[in-house]
Design a protein around this motif. Structure first.
Motif, PDB file in Angstrom:
ATOM      1  N   GLU A  90       6.186 -19.917   3.980  1.00 36.03           N
ATOM      2  CA  GLU A  90       5.961 -19.622   2.573  1.00 36.03           C
ATOM      3  C   GLU A  90       7.186 -18.926   1.978  1.00 36.03           C
ATOM      4  OE1 GLU A  90       3.689 -19.632  -0.896  1.00 36.03           O
ATOM      5  OE2 GLU A  90       3.153 -20.482   1.055  1.00 36.03           O
ATOM      6  N   ASN A  91       7.561 -19.316   0.752  1.00 35.21           N
ATOM      7  CA  ASN A  91       8.735 -18.708   0.108  1.00 35.21           C
ATOM      8  C   ASN A  91       8.553 -17.223  -0.152  1.00 35.21           C
ATOM      9  OD1 ASN A  91      10.545 -20.780   0.027  1.00 35.21           O
ATOM     10  ND2 ASN A  91      10.035 -21.457  -2.048  1.00 35.21           N
ATOM     11  N   ASN A  92       7.475 -16.856  -0.842  1.00 34.29           N
ATOM     12  CA  ASN A  92       7.265 -15.463  -1.245  1.00 34.29           C
ATOM     13  C   ASN A  92       6.377 -14.754  -0.226  1.00 34.29           C
ATOM     14  OD1 ASN A  92       8.468 -15.109  -4.089  1.00 34.29           O
ATOM     15  ND2 ASN A  92       7.421 -17.112  -4.152  1.00 34.29           N
ATOM     16  N   SER A  93       6.945 -13.759   0.412  1.00 37.70           N
ATOM     17  CA  SER A  93       6.213 -13.041   1.455  1.00 37.70           C
ATOM     18  C   SER A  93       5.178 -12.112   0.829  1.00 37.70           C
ATOM     19  CB  SER A  93       7.187 -12.222   2.302  1.00 37.70           C
ATOM     20  OG  SER A  93       7.827 -11.248   1.490  1.00 37.70           O
ATOM     21  N   ILE A  94       4.285 -11.667   1.662  1.00 34.87           N
ATOM     22  CA  ILE A  94       3.273 -10.698   1.229  1.00 34.87           C
ATOM     23  C   ILE A  94       3.970  -9.372   0.949  1.00 34.87           C
ATOM     24  CG2 ILE A  94       1.169  -9.483   1.927  1.00 34.87           C
ATOM     25  CD1 ILE A  94       0.535 -11.889   3.701  1.00 34.87           C
ATOM     26  N   VAL A  95       3.498  -8.692  -0.066  1.00 36.60           N
ATOM     27  CA  VAL A  95       4.097  -7.420  -0.456  1.00 36.60           C
ATOM     28  C   VAL A  95       4.113  -6.477   0.738  1.00 36.60           C
ATOM     29  CG1 VAL A  95       3.885  -5.419  -1.961  1.00 36.60           C
ATOM     30  CG2 VAL A  95       3.358  -7.701  -2.837  1.00 36.60           C
ATOM     31  N   GLY A  96       5.273  -5.872   0.952  1.00 40.90           N
ATOM     32  CA  GLY A  96       5.417  -4.940   2.069  1.00 40.90           C
ATOM     33  C   GLY A  96       5.975  -5.576   3.313  1.00 40.90           C
ATOM     34  N   GLN A  97       6.103  -6.904   3.342  1.00 38.14           N
ATOM     35  CA  GLN A  97       6.664  -7.592   4.499  1.00 38.14           C
ATOM     36  C   GLN A  97       8.026  -8.165   4.134  1.00 38.14           C
ATOM     37  OE1 GLN A  97       3.966 -10.446   6.155  1.00 38.14           O
ATOM     38  NE2 GLN A  97       2.279  -8.976   6.351  1.00 38.14           N
ATOM     39  N   PRO A  98       8.900  -8.381   5.133  1.00 40.83           N
ATOM     40  CA  PRO A  98      10.246  -8.889   4.827  1.00 40.83           C
ATOM     41  C   PRO A  98      10.193 -10.302   4.245  1.00 40.83           C
ATOM     42  CG  PRO A  98       9.900  -8.686   7.212  1.00 40.83           C
ATOM     43  CD  PRO A  98       8.695  -8.113   6.561  1.00 40.83           C
ATOM     44  N   SER A  99      11.196 -10.647   3.413  1.00 38.64           N
ATOM     45  CA  SER A  99      11.280 -11.981   2.821  1.00 38.64           C
ATOM     46  C   SER A  99      11.640 -13.004   3.894  1.00 38.64           C
ATOM     47  CB  SER A  99      12.342 -12.003   1.721  1.00 38.64           C
ATOM     48  OG  SER A  99      11.979 -11.112   0.687  1.00 38.64           O
ATOM     49  N   PRO A 100      11.155 -14.215   3.769  1.00 39.53           N
ATOM     50  CA  PRO A 100      11.448 -15.250   4.765  1.00 39.53           C
ATOM     51  C   PRO A 100      12.900 -15.702   4.651  1.00 39.53           C
ATOM     52  CG  PRO A 100      10.255 -16.175   2.925  1.00 39.53           C
ATOM     53  CD  PRO A 100      10.276 -14.690   2.708  1.00 39.53           C
ATOM     54  N   PRO A 101      13.426 -16.312   5.703  1.00 37.23           N
ATOM     55  CA  PRO A 101      14.804 -16.811   5.646  1.00 37.23           C
ATOM     56  C   PRO A 101      14.927 -17.970   4.662  1.00 37.23           C
ATOM     57  CG  PRO A 101      13.713 -17.601   7.628  1.00 37.23           C
ATOM     58  CD  PRO A 101      12.781 -16.596   6.996  1.00 37.23           C
ATOM     59  N   CYS A 102      16.138 -18.148   4.134  1.00 39.67           N
ATOM     60  CA  CYS A 102      16.375 -19.222   3.156  1.00 39.67           C
ATOM     61  C   CYS A 102      16.824 -20.472   3.902  1.00 39.67           C
ATOM     62  CB  CYS A 102      17.423 -18.780   2.144  1.00 39.67           C
ATOM     63  SG  CYS A 102      17.575 -19.930   0.761  1.00 39.67           S
ATOM     64  N   THR A 103      15.876 -21.182   4.463  1.00 40.07           N
ATOM     65  CA  THR A 103      16.167 -22.426   5.185  1.00 40.07           C
ATOM     66  C   THR A 103      15.188 -23.486   4.723  1.00 40.07           C
ATOM     67  OG1 THR A 103      14.689 -21.826   7.009  1.00 40.07           O
ATOM     68  CG2 THR A 103      17.025 -21.207   7.217  1.00 40.07           C
ATOM     69  N   ILE A 104      15.565 -24.755   4.967  1.00 37.95           N
ATOM     70  CA  ILE A 104      14.681 -25.856   4.610  1.00 37.95           C
ATOM     71  C   ILE A 104      14.952 -27.019   5.550  1.00 37.95           C
ATOM     72  CG2 ILE A 104      16.192 -26.965   2.891  1.00 37.95           C
ATOM     73  CD1 ILE A 104      13.586 -27.231   1.165  1.00 37.95           C
ATOM     74  N   LEU A 105      13.905 -27.755   5.930  1.00 36.58           N
ATOM     75  CA  LEU A 105      14.040 -28.901   6.821  1.00 36.58           C
ATOM     76  C   LEU A 105      14.538 -30.110   6.026  1.00 36.58           C
ATOM     77  CD1 LEU A 105      10.589 -28.502   8.628  1.00 36.58           C
ATOM     78  CD2 LEU A 105      12.820 -27.650   9.422  1.00 36.58           C
ATOM     79  N   ASN A 106      14.977 -31.143   6.749  1.00 40.03           N
ATOM     80  CA  ASN A 106      15.332 -32.396   6.066  1.00 40.03           C
ATOM     81  C   ASN A 106      14.418 -33.551   6.454  1.00 40.03           C
ATOM     82  OD1 ASN A 106      16.202 -33.179   8.592  1.00 40.03           O
ATOM     83  ND2 ASN A 106      18.388 -33.075   8.089  1.00 40.03           N
ATOM     84  N   SER A 107      13.350 -33.250   7.223  1.00 38.04           N
ATOM     85  CA  SER A 107      12.355 -34.285   7.537  1.00 38.04           C
ATOM     86  C   SER A 107      11.049 -33.616   7.899  1.00 38.04           C
ATOM     87  CB  SER A 107      12.827 -35.181   8.689  1.00 38.04           C
ATOM     88  OG  SER A 107      12.864 -34.460   9.907  1.00 38.04           O
ATOM     89  N   GLY A 144      12.642 -17.168  -4.561  1.00 29.13           N
ATOM     90  CA  GLY A 144      11.691 -17.979  -3.804  1.00 29.13           C
ATOM     91  C   GLY A 144      11.474 -19.348  -4.408  1.00 29.13           C
ATOM     92  N   GLY A 145      12.498 -19.918  -5.045  1.00 29.31           N
ATOM     93  CA  GLY A 145      12.355 -21.195  -5.721  1.00 29.31           C
ATOM     94  C   GLY A 145      12.846 -22.374  -4.915  1.00 29.31           C
ATOM     95  N   ASN A 146      13.244 -22.156  -3.657  1.00 26.41           N
ATOM     96  CA  ASN A 146      13.705 -23.283  -2.852  1.00 26.41           C
ATOM     97  C   ASN A 146      12.503 -24.022  -2.263  1.00 26.41           C
ATOM     98  OD1 ASN A 146      13.579 -20.729  -1.249  1.00 26.41           O
ATOM     99  ND2 ASN A 146      13.855 -22.147   0.457  1.00 26.41           N
ATOM    100  N   PHE A 147      12.459 -25.351  -2.469  1.00 28.38           N
ATOM    101  CA  PHE A 147      11.319 -26.109  -1.959  1.00 28.38           C
ATOM    102  C   PHE A 147      11.734 -27.560  -1.761  1.00 28.38           C
ATOM    103  CE2 PHE A 147      11.185 -27.495  -6.280  1.00 28.38           C
ATOM    104  CZ  PHE A 147      10.550 -28.717  -6.285  1.00 28.38           C
ATOM    105  N   GLY A 148      10.936 -28.284  -0.993  1.00 27.98           N
ATOM    106  CA  GLY A 148      11.096 -29.714  -0.805  1.00 27.98           C
ATOM    107  C   GLY A 148       9.839 -30.274  -0.162  1.00 27.98           C
ATOM    108  N   GLY A 149       9.530 -31.517  -0.462  1.00 28.85           N
ATOM    109  CA  GLY A 149       8.351 -32.118   0.138  1.00 28.85           C
ATOM    110  C   GLY A 149       8.172 -33.549  -0.323  1.00 28.85           C
ATOM    111  N   TRP A 150       7.148 -34.202   0.232  1.00 28.38           N
ATOM    112  CA  TRP A 150       6.884 -35.601  -0.099  1.00 28.38           C
ATOM    113  C   TRP A 150       5.395 -35.897   0.012  1.00 28.38           C
ATOM    114  CZ3 TRP A 150       4.780 -38.844   3.704  1.00 28.38           C
ATOM    115  CH2 TRP A 150       4.783 -38.328   5.009  1.00 28.38           C
ATOM    116  N   ALA A 151       4.986 -36.959  -0.680  1.00 27.33           N
ATOM    117  CA  ALA A 151       3.583 -37.373  -0.640  1.00 27.33           C
ATOM    118  C   ALA A 151       3.502 -38.877  -0.875  1.00 27.33           C
ATOM    119  CB  ALA A 151       2.774 -36.636  -1.701  1.00 27.33           C
ATOM    120  N   ILE A 152       2.516 -39.512  -0.247  1.00 25.51           N
ATOM    121  CA  ILE A 152       2.209 -40.916  -0.515  1.00 25.51           C
ATOM    122  C   ILE A 152       0.812 -40.983  -1.109  1.00 25.51           C
ATOM    123  CG2 ILE A 152       1.991 -43.240   0.406  1.00 25.51           C
ATOM    124  CD1 ILE A 152       3.811 -42.498   2.682  1.00 25.51           C
TER     125      ILE A 152
END
Length: 602
Positions: A48-65, A155-163
């Motif tokens: 998840e992009n935005n962590s729960i309040v009081g917890q560290p922010s997640p790393p800025c990474t994203i998969l390509n598949s 926390g605006g980095n995202f990617g995904g797909w749907a059929i």
């Protein structure tokens, strides 16, 4: 650095051009029949992009598949499949699905609240999904890792797909499936009007959403409603509609995207033709990319096609072949459905269907139209089915926006042709003659050029058969004879004609006879005599004035034999000069023709 610079330039260009605004969600396609729908897909975010309040922010990474599984099960057959993918940035529009290259057929763009671009893309993948069927689907080479840095702080980095898959099952009720797409986003509020609905029965009605960038941990005034009624289900509470869930699988780890479906039986009424979708959000940036509705619908769908327009030359009577269809339908189309016919927007004729038309059936017919004299030669012809002539229909249809077809009609006209005088030639015997038509080919030529052809009968002219090929040396078998001329300008043709006539020309005497049997000049030949002057008499005299031969149209040509006088017993007359007297016995030639002929047997 180059990637960030390109991103910055893209952002500036979007602001300057005004092209940054979202594309309104509108109807893309619809299906009527025993259909339903399902979504499969997956996120490229591993957390998840935005962590729960009081917890560290997640790393800025994203998969390509990422992968997802389709499991329709037996009895269901795929009808159509549409791939959507989306992410941060200005767009990656070339990806792979199960290793096959996919290029975007349509694209969408929008700016997030920080002014950074986001994109979505679409391609139909029906053939591939039909071929693969149930099983694992992997979307790959959606590479966004190089451009997500500016998106990460918020926390605006995202990617995904749907059929989105529409499938058929003979045990399903008759449904109408509508697919709407575009790209609209909040925060604040968006309202989307879903048109082309025909709610006959709201039992089992449902609506599905493909949405991007919804955050599970942000739920400030985040509601989704239809016709003023807030939607919710077990995965999507009323105050956090888009929270990284997949209603089809029950997953709540579809980070930063949603594949959600809601039962709307109690939120839409029988008779409704549209629905108002409202999304509110006080903080979370959510983008709606695709909406799919399923409504029980047993309705016909009348469409019409103009098959052929038959335009006679120099006539305002037009005959039109047309076909009425009932294709994307879930009910029979009744008989007697009115059809209005307009020319340049003016009602010129009316007709109607004859018999009921079955689902996926059709009915063809022909109508004749008389175009008013004050209309231009070129006009637009429009056929509208389910139109009583006042733009009012009599049938409730699954799609009321596809009832017309149009075509531009040009009436066939040709310039008046001048009268043609008879052509004359010397009579070659029994009315035969040699003629040259090229003078009329030149006379009748137009600009732009027309095709000019000559025929011996009007029937051959009308069927384009047996045209005369050598117009400069045409041997007429008999005269008088009529030749028909066709002048075709490509859109129309006109017809004229002229007569072939022969006259009796003066005979031509060849006054040398070599009666030696060598097949050359063996007889006394006079051109234009036999079967022309049918009452002629030819007499041959020797140098002393004695007649040695006489003949007429029934005799053979003189070959040096005597048939008159004292020499008849000697058969051959001697070589030498003889004299002839040719009496034509014709009113145009009252005086006999005379001259000499030389005879030799050497």
């Amino acid at each position: 650095m180059k990637t960030k610079l390109r991103l910055l330039l893209f952002i500036v260009a979007m602001y300057v051009s005004g092209a940054a605004f979202a594309q309104d969600v509108s109807l893309y396609t619809q299906f009527s029949g025993r259909y339903d729908f399902v979504f499969i897909g997956n996120t490229l975010n591993s957390i998840e992009n935005n962590s729960i309040v009081g917890q560290p922010s997640p790393p800025c990474t994203i998969l390509n598949s990422s992968s997802a599984t389709l499991n329709l099960g037996s009895g269901n057959s795929i009808q159509n499949a549409y791939l959507y993918w989306a992410g941060s940035g200005s767009g990656d529009f070339n990806v792979k699905l199960n290793g096959q290259d996919i290029a975007a057929q349509r694209t969408f763009s929008i700016l997030n609240p920080r002014g950074l671009p986001c994109f979505a893309a679409f391609t139909e993948v029906t053939a591939q999904v039909m071929a693969t069927g149930d099983g694992l689907y992997t979307l790959s080479e959606l590479d966004l890792s190089a451009i997500i840095d500016p998106y990460c702080p918020s926390g605006g980095n995202f990617g995904g797909w749907a059929i989105v898959i529409v499938y058929e099952n003979p045990n399903l009720p008759l449904n109408q499936i509508n697919i709407y797409d575009g790209l609209e986003g909040v925060p604040n509020t968006i309202n989307i009007i879903l048109g082309n609905l025909n709610v006959i029965d709201n039992v089992g009605a449902k609506i599905g959403f493909v949405a991007w960038e919804g955050d599970k941990n942000i739920s400030v005034n985040e509601t989704l409603s239809i016709n003023g009624n807030v939607l919710q289900n077990t995965l999507n509470p009323s105050n956090n509609a888009f929270n990284g869930t997949n209603s089809f699988t029950g997953s709540d780890t579809l980070y930063n995207m949603d594949l959600d479906v809601y039962d709307i039986q109690n939120n839409i009424n029988i008779g409704d033709t549209s629905a108002n979708i409202q999304l509110t959000s006080g903080q979370d940036f959510v983008m709606i990319n695709c909406i799919v509705t399923k409504l029980n619908s047993q309705l016909p769908d009348a469409t019409i096609a103009i098959d052929q327009v038959n335009v006679p030359c120099n006539s305002r009577l037009v005959t039109v072949d047309y076909t009425v269809y009932n294709v994307n339908a879930s009910n029979v189309l009744q008989g007697g459905v009115p059809i209005a016919i307009y020319a340049n927007g003016i009602l010129v004729a009316q007709t109607q269907t004859l018999a009921p038309i079955a689902i996926n059936g059709s009915e063809s017919d022909t109508v004749s139209l008389t175009i008013p004299d004050d209309f231009p030669d070129s006009f637009e012809l429009v056929f509208v089915v389910d139109d009583d002539g006042s733009s009012q229909g009599v049938v409730i249809e699954s799609n009321e926006a596809n009832n017309n077809t149009r075509v531009t009609v040009t009436l066939g006209t040709s310039a008046p042709l001048p009268p043609l005088q008879p052509l004359w030639s010397c009579n070659k015997g029994l009315g035969k003659g040699l003629f040259d038509f090229s003078v009329y080919e030149n006379l009748l030529q137009t600009s732009p050029p027309s095709v000019i052809s000559f025929y011996t009968s009007i029937a051959d002219l009308q069927t384009n058969q047996n045209a005369i090929t050598d117009i400069q040396n045409y041997n007429a078998p008999g005269t008088p004879m009529t030749i028909f001329v066709k002048v075709d300008n490509g859109s129309c043709f006109d017809v004229t004609s002229f007569e072939l006539r022969t006259r009796k020309c003066p005979p031509i005497v060849y006054n040398f006879v070599s009666a030696n049997g060598d097949a050359y000049n063996n007889t006394f030949f006079i051109e234009g005599l036999r079967d022309v002057f049918t009452h002629f008499r030819l007499s041959i005299y020797n140098r002393w004035g004695y007649k040695v031969w006489t003949g007429d149209n029934n005799s053979t040509d003189w070959d040096g034999e005597a048939n008159q006088g004292v020499q008849i017993s000697q058969a051959h007359v001697p070589d030498g000069t003889y004299f002839y007297v040719l009496e034509l016995n014709d009113t145009d030639y009252p005086e006999p023709l005379t001259g000499f002929v030389y005879l030799t047997r050497s």
